[in-house]
Scaffold this motif. Sequence first.
Motif, PDB file in Angstrom:
ATOM      1  N   GLU A 147     -21.595 -38.082  25.542  1.00  0.00           N
ATOM      2  CA  GLU A 147     -22.423 -37.109  24.819  1.00  0.00           C
ATOM      3  C   GLU A 147     -23.492 -37.811  23.978  1.00  0.00           C
ATOM      4  O   GLU A 147     -24.646 -37.388  23.941  1.00  0.00           O
ATOM      5  CB  GLU A 147     -21.553 -36.234  23.923  1.00  0.00           C
ATOM      6  CG  GLU A 147     -20.568 -35.340  24.665  1.00  0.00           C
ATOM      7  CD  GLU A 147     -19.697 -34.562  23.698  1.00  0.00           C
ATOM      8  OE1 GLU A 147     -19.990 -34.609  22.469  1.00  0.00           O
ATOM      9  OE2 GLU A 147     -18.731 -33.922  24.122  1.00  0.00           O
ATOM     10  N   LEU A 148     -23.108 -38.876  23.303  1.00  0.00           N
ATOM     11  CA  LEU A 148     -24.012 -39.549  22.391  1.00  0.00           C
ATOM     12  C   LEU A 148     -25.055 -40.420  23.090  1.00  0.00           C
ATOM     13  O   LEU A 148     -26.180 -40.526  22.631  1.00  0.00           O
ATOM     14  CB  LEU A 148     -23.205 -40.428  21.421  1.00  0.00           C
ATOM     15  CG  LEU A 148     -22.317 -39.684  20.410  1.00  0.00           C
ATOM     16  CD1 LEU A 148     -21.408 -40.668  19.692  1.00  0.00           C
ATOM     17  CD2 LEU A 148     -23.175 -38.926  19.405  1.00  0.00           C
TER      18      LEU A 148
ATOM     19  N   GLU B 221     -15.469 -39.577  26.381  1.00  0.00           N
ATOM     20  CA  GLU B 221     -16.156 -38.280  26.438  1.00  0.00           C
ATOM     21  C   GLU B 221     -17.260 -38.202  25.390  1.00  0.00           C
ATOM     22  O   GLU B 221     -18.380 -37.768  25.677  1.00  0.00           O
ATOM     23  CB  GLU B 221     -15.147 -37.150  26.218  1.00  0.00           C
ATOM     24  CG  GLU B 221     -14.104 -37.017  27.313  1.00  0.00           C
ATOM     25  CD  GLU B 221     -13.057 -35.964  26.983  1.00  0.00           C
ATOM     26  OE1 GLU B 221     -13.149 -35.366  25.888  1.00  0.00           O
ATOM     27  OE2 GLU B 221     -12.145 -35.749  27.812  1.00  0.00           O
ATOM     28  N   LEU B 222     -16.947 -38.625  24.177  1.00  0.00           N
ATOM     29  CA  LEU B 222     -17.935 -38.558  23.101  1.00  0.00           C
ATOM     30  C   LEU B 222     -19.066 -39.563  23.313  1.00  0.00           C
ATOM     31  O   LEU B 222     -20.225 -39.297  22.958  1.00  0.00           O
ATOM     32  CB  LEU B 222     -17.257 -38.812  21.759  1.00  0.00           C
ATOM     33  CG  LEU B 222     -16.243 -37.746  21.322  1.00  0.00           C
ATOM     34  CD1 LEU B 222     -15.546 -38.169  20.037  1.00  0.00           C
ATOM     35  CD2 LEU B 222     -16.935 -36.402  21.136  1.00  0.00           C
TER      36      LEU B 222
ATOM     37  N   ASP C 167     -12.585 -36.759  16.054  1.00  0.00           N
ATOM     38  CA  ASP C 167     -13.893 -36.744  16.706  1.00  0.00           C
ATOM     39  C   ASP C 167     -14.977 -37.260  15.761  1.00  0.00           C
ATOM     40  O   ASP C 167     -15.869 -38.029  16.162  1.00  0.00           O
ATOM     41  CB  ASP C 167     -14.235 -35.332  17.177  1.00  0.00           C
ATOM     42  CG  ASP C 167     -13.418 -34.919  18.401  1.00  0.00           C
ATOM     43  OD1 ASP C 167     -12.701 -35.775  18.945  1.00  0.00           O
ATOM     44  OD2 ASP C 167     -13.498 -33.741  18.792  1.00  0.00           O
ATOM     45  N   ASP C 168     -14.930 -36.823  14.497  1.00  0.00           N
ATOM     46  CA  ASP C 168     -15.920 -37.293  13.517  1.00  0.00           C
ATOM     47  C   ASP C 168     -15.831 -38.801  13.331  1.00  0.00           C
ATOM     48  O   ASP C 168     -16.851 -39.502  13.247  1.00  0.00           O
ATOM     49  CB  ASP C 168     -15.704 -36.587  12.178  1.00  0.00           C
ATOM     50  CG  ASP C 168     -16.177 -35.144  12.192  1.00  0.00           C
ATOM     51  OD1 ASP C 168     -16.900 -34.766  13.146  1.00  0.00           O
ATOM     52  OD2 ASP C 168     -15.820 -34.399  11.263  1.00  0.00           O
TER      53      ASP C 168
ATOM     54  N   ARG D 233     -17.244 -40.516  16.484  1.00  0.00           N
ATOM     55  CA  ARG D 233     -18.704 -40.403  16.561  1.00  0.00           C
ATOM     56  C   ARG D 233     -19.391 -41.396  15.621  1.00  0.00           C
ATOM     57  O   ARG D 233     -20.360 -42.063  16.009  1.00  0.00           O
ATOM     58  CB  ARG D 233     -19.139 -38.970  16.232  1.00  0.00           C
ATOM     59  CG  ARG D 233     -18.852 -37.946  17.320  1.00  0.00           C
ATOM     60  CD  ARG D 233     -19.560 -36.624  17.040  1.00  0.00           C
ATOM     61  NE  ARG D 233     -19.247 -35.624  18.053  1.00  0.00           N
ATOM     62  CZ  ARG D 233     -18.316 -34.703  17.924  1.00  0.00           C
ATOM     63  NH1 ARG D 233     -17.587 -34.636  16.809  1.00  0.00           N
ATOM     64  NH2 ARG D 233     -18.099 -33.835  18.895  1.00  0.00           N
TER      65      ARG D 233
ATOM     66  N   ARG E 126     -10.778 -39.751  24.744  1.00  0.00           N
ATOM     67  CA  ARG E 126     -11.691 -38.932  23.937  1.00  0.00           C
ATOM     68  C   ARG E 126     -12.951 -39.715  23.575  1.00  0.00           C
ATOM     69  O   ARG E 126     -14.055 -39.151  23.541  1.00  0.00           O
ATOM     70  CB  ARG E 126     -10.969 -38.474  22.666  1.00  0.00           C
ATOM     71  CG  ARG E 126     -11.788 -37.510  21.802  1.00  0.00           C
ATOM     72  CD  ARG E 126     -12.241 -36.305  22.596  1.00  0.00           C
ATOM     73  NE  ARG E 126     -13.024 -35.386  21.780  1.00  0.00           N
ATOM     74  CZ  ARG E 126     -13.873 -34.485  22.286  1.00  0.00           C
ATOM     75  NH1 ARG E 126     -14.043 -34.393  23.614  1.00  0.00           N
ATOM     76  NH2 ARG E 126     -14.543 -33.683  21.489  1.00  0.00           N
ATOM     77  N   ALA E 127     -12.814 -41.007  23.322  1.00  0.00           N
ATOM     78  CA  ALA E 127     -13.969 -41.831  22.987  1.00  0.00           C
ATOM     79  C   ALA E 127     -14.960 -41.894  24.140  1.00  0.00           C
ATOM     80  O   ALA E 127     -16.182 -41.854  23.933  1.00  0.00           O
ATOM     81  CB  ALA E 127     -13.517 -43.234  22.603  1.00  0.00           C
TER      82      ALA E 127
ATOM     83  N   HIS F 101     -10.520 -32.584  14.991  1.00  0.00           N
ATOM     84  CA  HIS F 101     -11.882 -32.566  14.446  1.00  0.00           C
ATOM     85  C   HIS F 101     -12.158 -33.843  13.652  1.00  0.00           C
ATOM     86  O   HIS F 101     -13.233 -34.451  13.780  1.00  0.00           O
ATOM     87  CB  HIS F 101     -12.063 -31.331  13.549  1.00  0.00           C
ATOM     88  CG  HIS F 101     -13.419 -31.251  12.919  1.00  0.00           C
ATOM     89  ND1 HIS F 101     -14.544 -30.890  13.624  1.00  0.00           N
ATOM     90  CD2 HIS F 101     -13.833 -31.502  11.634  1.00  0.00           C
ATOM     91  CE1 HIS F 101     -15.606 -30.916  12.817  1.00  0.00           C
ATOM     92  NE2 HIS F 101     -15.185 -31.281  11.603  1.00  0.00           N
TER      93      HIS F 101
END
Length: 317
Positions: free
Chosen positions: A309-310, A305-306, A269-270, A273, A302-303, A266
Amino acid sequence: MRARPSSNYGPDTEPGSTGRTFLIGGQLLNAPKPAPGLYLVATPIGNLGDITLRALETLAGVDIIACEDTRVTRRLTERYAISAELKPYHEHNAVMARPKILERLAQSASIALVSDAGTPLISDPGFKLVREVSAAGFPVIAVPGASSVLTALSVAALPTDRFFFEGFLPAKEVSRRARLAELARIDATLVMFESGNRVQETLKDLAAVMAGRDAAICRELTKLHEDVRRAPIAELAKTADTLETRGEFVLVMGPPPKDAEVMTQHDLDDLLRSSLVRDSVKDSVAHAVELSGRPRREVYARALELAKELRGGDGEA
């Protein structure tokens, strides 16, 4: 002594033509020729008095001493009046020299391999030679002795029950910090070499990536100007610009504190983002790897994927 080609390991002297003796405290001692094979002989890392008796007897008795730099090794052999022949073996001539060494071993020669200082093969040439000599069925014998890695560990005042030897770090800052982020995940004392012209920048990188750890800077171990500084890495980094950079350095980093916080998924991810809003994927990943200590491949995936999303795109930048 007449000059000899640097890659010539042929029998250009008669067997037994060397004195096979060595000198200690003014007393000349005989050295029997060792049984045929390759002898990995540790030499002093600074103080020439740190050589072992077995090493002296071996170096005096072998047919050939293969060394990184004949000028460096000659200072040792002259100190103890050893007349065995010196031949260079280093990264630039190894391809030519290895077959000739194997040929001499097949002729029942005894050959010693030494590095400029310390134990052969530890961040020094020799692995491929040992592998080929062993594969050919010839004996490989270790004659142990000095090692800057173990010397630094013994004086660093840091835990020694588990340690990881890194050797030299990458020269470029980006690569160096990425490698340090990977090393930060190892729950053990870390030992690494560094050159004088990079040690100050490396200390600052260590403080940025491994804040909170105790450390030791070991300079010129066993030599006249030996210096060992022990303190938290942040303190050592603050005074890095005043450090004497001449000489050879071993850096020792203690293991991570037991209460060190572990970055959760978590939290990662923060962090990603917030970075992706203002930075590229590449820069965001580099920052997250440095702070989290996680593998770059994992953080990069992971970057992406995020980022999708963004930004609603493919995430590349």
